[in-house]
Scaffold this motif. Structure first.
Motif, PDB file in Angstrom:
ATOM      1  N   GLU A  74       0.817  -1.206   0.000  1.00 40.20           N
ATOM      2  CA  GLU A  74       0.000   0.000   0.000  1.00 40.20           C
ATOM      3  C   GLU A  74       0.855   1.261   0.000  1.00 40.20           C
ATOM      4  O   GLU A  74       0.526   2.253  -0.654  1.00 40.20           O
ATOM      5  CB  GLU A  74      -0.921   0.009   1.224  1.00 40.20           C
ATOM      6  N   GLU A  75       1.946   1.226   0.759  1.00 40.77           N
ATOM      7  CA  GLU A  75       2.839   2.383   0.824  1.00 40.77           C
ATOM      8  C   GLU A  75       4.240   1.954   0.429  1.00 40.77           C
ATOM      9  O   GLU A  75       4.826   1.052   1.029  1.00 40.77           O
ATOM     10  CB  GLU A  75       2.858   2.973   2.240  1.00 40.77           C
ATOM     11  N   TYR A  76       4.783   2.592  -0.588  1.00 37.54           N
ATOM     12  CA  TYR A  76       6.131   2.279  -1.029  1.00 37.54           C
ATOM     13  C   TYR A  76       7.138   3.017  -0.151  1.00 37.54           C
ATOM     14  O   TYR A  76       6.907   4.158   0.251  1.00 37.54           O
ATOM     15  CB  TYR A  76       6.329   2.695  -2.487  1.00 37.54           C
ATOM     16  N   LYS A  77       8.258   2.345   0.135  1.00 40.11           N
ATOM     17  CA  LYS A  77       9.329   2.926   0.926  1.00 40.11           C
ATOM     18  C   LYS A  77      10.633   2.817   0.138  1.00 40.11           C
ATOM     19  O   LYS A  77      10.699   2.174  -0.919  1.00 40.11           O
ATOM     20  CB  LYS A  77       9.467   2.210   2.272  1.00 40.11           C
ATOM     21  N   ALA A  78      11.679   3.413   0.675  1.00 42.02           N
ATOM     22  CA  ALA A  78      12.971   3.401  -0.011  1.00 42.02           C
ATOM     23  C   ALA A  78      13.487   1.983  -0.242  1.00 42.02           C
ATOM     24  O   ALA A  78      14.178   1.721  -1.237  1.00 42.02           O
ATOM     25  CB  ALA A  78      13.996   4.197   0.795  1.00 42.02           C
ATOM     26  N   ASN A  79      13.153   1.059   0.659  1.00 38.05           N
ATOM     27  CA  ASN A  79      13.645  -0.313   0.509  1.00 38.05           C
ATOM     28  C   ASN A  79      13.193  -0.948  -0.798  1.00 38.05           C
ATOM     29  O   ASN A  79      13.887  -1.817  -1.338  1.00 38.05           O
ATOM     30  CB  ASN A  79      13.190  -1.174   1.692  1.00 38.05           C
ATOM     31  N   HIS A  80      12.042  -0.549  -1.294  1.00 44.17           N
ATOM     32  CA  HIS A  80      11.603  -1.087  -2.583  1.00 44.17           C
ATOM     33  C   HIS A  80      12.599  -0.722  -3.679  1.00 44.17           C
ATOM     34  O   HIS A  80      12.935  -1.544  -4.545  1.00 44.17           O
ATOM     35  CB  HIS A  80      10.223  -0.538  -2.943  1.00 44.17           C
ATOM     36  N   LEU A  81      13.074   0.509  -3.627  1.00 44.93           N
ATOM     37  CA  LEU A  81      13.994   0.993  -4.662  1.00 44.93           C
ATOM     38  C   LEU A  81      15.393   0.413  -4.515  1.00 44.93           C
ATOM     39  O   LEU A  81      16.161   0.388  -5.486  1.00 44.93           O
ATOM     40  CB  LEU A  81      14.068   2.516  -4.613  1.00 44.93           C
ATOM     41  N   LEU A  82      15.757  -0.024  -3.316  1.00 39.65           N
ATOM     42  CA  LEU A  82      17.107  -0.512  -3.059  1.00 39.65           C
ATOM     43  C   LEU A  82      17.285  -1.982  -3.427  1.00 39.65           C
ATOM     44  O   LEU A  82      18.403  -2.499  -3.358  1.00 39.65           O
ATOM     45  CB  LEU A  82      17.461  -0.294  -1.584  1.00 39.65           C
ATOM     46  N   ARG A  83      16.217  -2.648  -3.797  1.00 37.26           N
ATOM     47  CA  ARG A  83      16.350  -4.029  -4.245  1.00 37.26           C
ATOM     48  C   ARG A  83      17.006  -4.054  -5.616  1.00 37.26           C
ATOM     49  O   ARG A  83      16.686  -3.267  -6.496  1.00 37.26           O
ATOM     50  CB  ARG A  83      14.980  -4.707  -4.275  1.00 37.26           C
ATOM     51  N   GLU A  84      17.905  -4.994  -5.786  1.00 35.29           N
ATOM     52  CA  GLU A  84      18.680  -5.050  -7.028  1.00 35.29           C
ATOM     53  C   GLU A  84      17.778  -5.133  -8.256  1.00 35.29           C
ATOM     54  O   GLU A  84      18.079  -4.546  -9.306  1.00 35.29           O
ATOM     55  CB  GLU A  84      19.634  -6.239  -6.994  1.00 35.29           C
ATOM     56  N   LYS A  85      16.671  -5.852  -8.141  1.00 32.47           N
ATOM     57  CA  LYS A  85      15.795  -6.006  -9.304  1.00 32.47           C
ATOM     58  C   LYS A  85      15.117  -4.688  -9.700  1.00 32.47           C
ATOM     59  O   LYS A  85      14.578  -4.582 -10.807  1.00 32.47           O
ATOM     60  CB  LYS A  85      14.742  -7.078  -9.035  1.00 32.47           C
TER      61      LYS A  85
END
Length: 345
Positions: A74-85
């Motif tokens: 529901e809420e995107y955080k920075a960790n989503h962007l830090l995943r290699e994929k």
């Protein structure tokens, strides 16, 4: 739409105002908060981001991130962007021509240096001592000795009361004496000797701390000075700035008042700080993305595992007033001619 809603053009730096006109509205968030536990917390870098993007543009950017990542969260955080994929999404976000370029900045705090800067500032009132000790202490004292010193300094400055009122003072000075007895190199020994003679100042600090009212300003809290630095950056040139900040427990009414008063005394045109729930403001969510990814990129660079491509993408966002002591990593992170607080010379 008003001037603030129209926003700046990509590539236009902040602080180009003339001192008149409506306040520039900047959305803010942080990453890496461990309270006053700066030496044994979960992170070694604190990041505070400010984003000046129109509401509609921020919503479009957030929608684009969702479309590219396709997570059910529901809420995107920075960790989503830090995943290699999702690396390409992060590169798009930070790259020239992306939604943040020329419209955002991030203030970095290297926590270990912040502790050294605060303890030498309190006891010696000498900013050069922090730089000297930080840049030589680890080599001269060894990793274990250096960690022991940082932990003792953190305990001395921390607001929490544990045991006798002056127990943190006794512990800190005993630690300094033990490290001096190990005969470190003269460059570090000189600063330790000066610290060892400051019992009166250390005890006076702990006494003031024990008498401080609830809501006092913690010496070891990096968020408050980072907010002031963010306001200073965006109001350079005299343009009024207003901050819209993610809600934080540390940001009580008394502490927001301290931020605003500190800014006024420094000649910073801060008109106010509004607290909002991050998920209700797309601009604050973008600030969360920048703060969280910047913290990780900077930490990796500090620890010798930096990604050159990501470090290069972050560099234009890093504020000159960042509190950073490690010369090697700062050379990689800082835009040309940037020199962070306390590291000149």
């Amino acid at each position: 739409m008003g001037e603030d809603e129209a926003g700046t053009t990509a590539g236009a730096g902040p602080g180009t105002g003339t001192g008149t006109g409506p306040a520039l509205e900047v959305a803010c968030d942080e990453s890496g908060s461990d309270g006053e536990n700066l030496t044994r917390g979960n992170t070694d870098v604190f990041a505070h981001a400010g984003v000046h993007v129109p509401v509609t543009a921020a919503a479009l950017a957030l929608r684009e991130v969702r479309a590219r990542i396709r997570s059910p969260a529901e809420e995107y955080k920075a960790n989503h962007l830090l995943r290699e994929k999702h690396r390409r999404v992060l590169e798009w976000l930070l790259a020239p021509g992306g939604p943040l370029h020329g419209r955002a900045g991030v203030h970095l705090t290297e926590k270990a240096f912040f502790v050294v800067d605060r303890v030498t500032g309190l006891l010696l009132t000498d900013p050069e001592a922090a730089v000297a000790l930080f840049r030589t202490g680890r080599d001269d004292l060894g990793n274990e000795g250096w960690r022991t010193f940082l932990a003792a300094a953190n305990r001395l400055l921390r607001g929490r009361h544990d045991g006798e009122p002056h127990a943190p003072v006794d512990h800190f000075l005993a630690t300094v004496d033990a490290l001096r007895a190990a005969r470190p190199a003269a460059r570090t020994a000189r600063v330790l000797e000066r610290l060892a003679g400051q019992r009166d100042r250390a005890e006076a600090y702990r006494t003031r701390l024990s008498e401080a009212p609830a809501g006092h300003i913690p010496v070891l809290e990096p968020l408050l000075p980072a907010i002031v630095a963010t306001a200073a950056h965006w109001s350079a040139g005299g343009r009024p700035v207003r901050l819209v900040h993610d809600r934080q427990n540390i940001l009580t009414a008394e502490r927001i008042a301290w931020v605003e008063e500190t800014a006024r005394h420094a000649g910073i045109a801060l008109t106010g700080v509004e607290l909002v729930v991050a998920r209700s403001d797309a601009r604050v969510q973008l600030a969360d993305f920048l703060a969280g990814t910047a913290r990780r990129i900077a930490s990796d660079e500090r620890n010798g595992r930096g990604d050159p491509a990501l470090t290069a993408l972050l560099r234009p966002y890093v504020l000159p007033a960042s509190v950073w002591g490690d010369a090697r990593s700062w050379g990689a992170l800082a835009p040309e001619a940037n020199d962070p607080l306390g590291v000149a010379g």
